[in-house]
Design a protein around this motif. Structure first.
Motif, short mmCIF file in Angstrom:
data_model
loop_
_atom_site.label_atom_id
_atom_site.label_comp_id
_atom_site.label_asym_id
_atom_site.label_seq_id
_atom_site.Cartn_x
_atom_site.Cartn_y
_atom_site.Cartn_z
N ALA A 31 0.84 -1.20 0.00
CA ALA A 31 0.00 0.00 0.00
C ALA A 31 0.87 1.25 0.00
O ALA A 31 0.60 2.20 -0.75
CB ALA A 31 -0.93 -0.01 1.21
N ARG A 32 1.90 1.26 0.83
CA ARG A 32 2.79 2.43 0.88
C ARG A 32 3.49 2.64 -0.46
O ARG A 32 3.62 3.77 -0.94
CB ARG A 32 3.82 2.26 2.00
N GLU A 33 3.93 1.56 -1.06
CA GLU A 33 4.62 1.66 -2.36
C GLU A 33 3.69 2.19 -3.43
O GLU A 33 4.11 2.89 -4.35
CB GLU A 33 5.15 0.27 -2.76
N ALA A 34 2.40 1.83 -3.32
CA ALA A 34 1.40 2.26 -4.31
C ALA A 34 0.80 3.62 -3.99
O ALA A 34 -0.04 4.13 -4.75
CB ALA A 34 0.29 1.22 -4.41
N SER A 35 1.19 4.20 -2.85
CA SER A 35 0.66 5.50 -2.41
C SER A 35 -0.85 5.46 -2.20
O SER A 35 -1.58 6.39 -2.58
CB SER A 35 1.03 6.60 -3.42
N VAL A 36 -1.31 4.36 -1.61
CA VAL A 36 -2.72 4.25 -1.23
C VAL A 36 -2.76 3.78 0.22
O VAL A 36 -1.75 3.36 0.79
CB VAL A 36 -3.49 3.25 -2.13
N SER A 37 -3.93 3.83 0.83
CA SER A 37 -4.06 3.36 2.20
C SER A 37 -4.12 1.84 2.23
O SER A 37 -4.52 1.20 1.25
CB SER A 37 -5.33 3.94 2.84
#
Length: 202
Positions: free
Chosen positions: A30-36
């Motif tokens: 999620a962090r890598e994808a810039s989403v929650s």
């Protein structure tokens, strides 16, 4: 979830799993994808759900080029072009990341392994076997067992290249030479005696 967010999550999963293996957490993805993290859970629910979506969405990228059954090109030239196109696809960085991610995944998911095999290597070998049968029917080749010959040809083209990709030592400089050598060996092995029509066994 928007298509852009879904693609960002899947791309992040490929990148992280190719480097860290399938044990990478959904939070890290999620962090890598810039989403929650909740966004990932809302759509994929579990790690298994994410892996299933990854296989379904990316497996076509591992597919082989098409072989034209009625091409006027000689079998050697046609198989050379096919092998070169396949090797050029393997040489793309995105293919290497995807291959490593899937390699790690299938060690923990036999069902995913079967699905990937059926959609990639098995389908490619069926296509090559059909090409050999077509060439036999035209008297250009004499192949006693097209299915076995297809498996051997596909393995000769990609097996070592894929292992080198997984090891991070793949060298794309000799692709054309390798493609030509594979095609030449196979066509010489299966030239019909006296260019007479061949019989297909099996």
């Amino acid at each position: 979830m928007s298509g852009a967010k879904r693609e960002a999550i899947l791309s992040a999963a490929v990148d992280l799993m190719s480097r860290l293996g399938p044990q990478v957490s959904l939070g890290r993805i999620a962090r890598e994808a810039s989403v929650s993290k909740q966004t990932v859970y809302n759509h994929f629910r579990t790690k298994s759900g994410l892996i299933d979506a990854l296989v379904d969405s990316r497996v076509s990228e591992l597919g082989d080029p098409r072989l034209e059954m009625d091409s006027d090109a000689s079998p050697e030239d046609h198989l050379t072009s096919y092998a070169l196109a396949l090797l050029q696809r393997l040489s793309q960085p995105a293919y290497g990341r995807l291959l490593r991610a899937i390699f790690f995944t299938i060690q923990h998911d036999p069902e995913a392994a079967r699905r990937i095999y059926g959609a990639t290597a098995a389908r490619a070998r069926e296509q090559i076997a059909a090409y050999f049968r077509s060439q036999c029917a035209q008297g250009r080749l004499s192949v006693d067992n097209p299915d076995v010959a297809a498996e051997l040809f596909h393995t000769a083209v990609v097996s070592n290249a894929q292992m080198m990709l997984l090891a991070g030592i793949f060298d794309p400089t000799n692709l054309e030479c390798h493609a030509k050598a594979c095609a030449r060996l196979f066509t010489k092995a299966y030239i019909p005696p006296g260019n007479s029509p061949c019989q297909i066994v099996g």
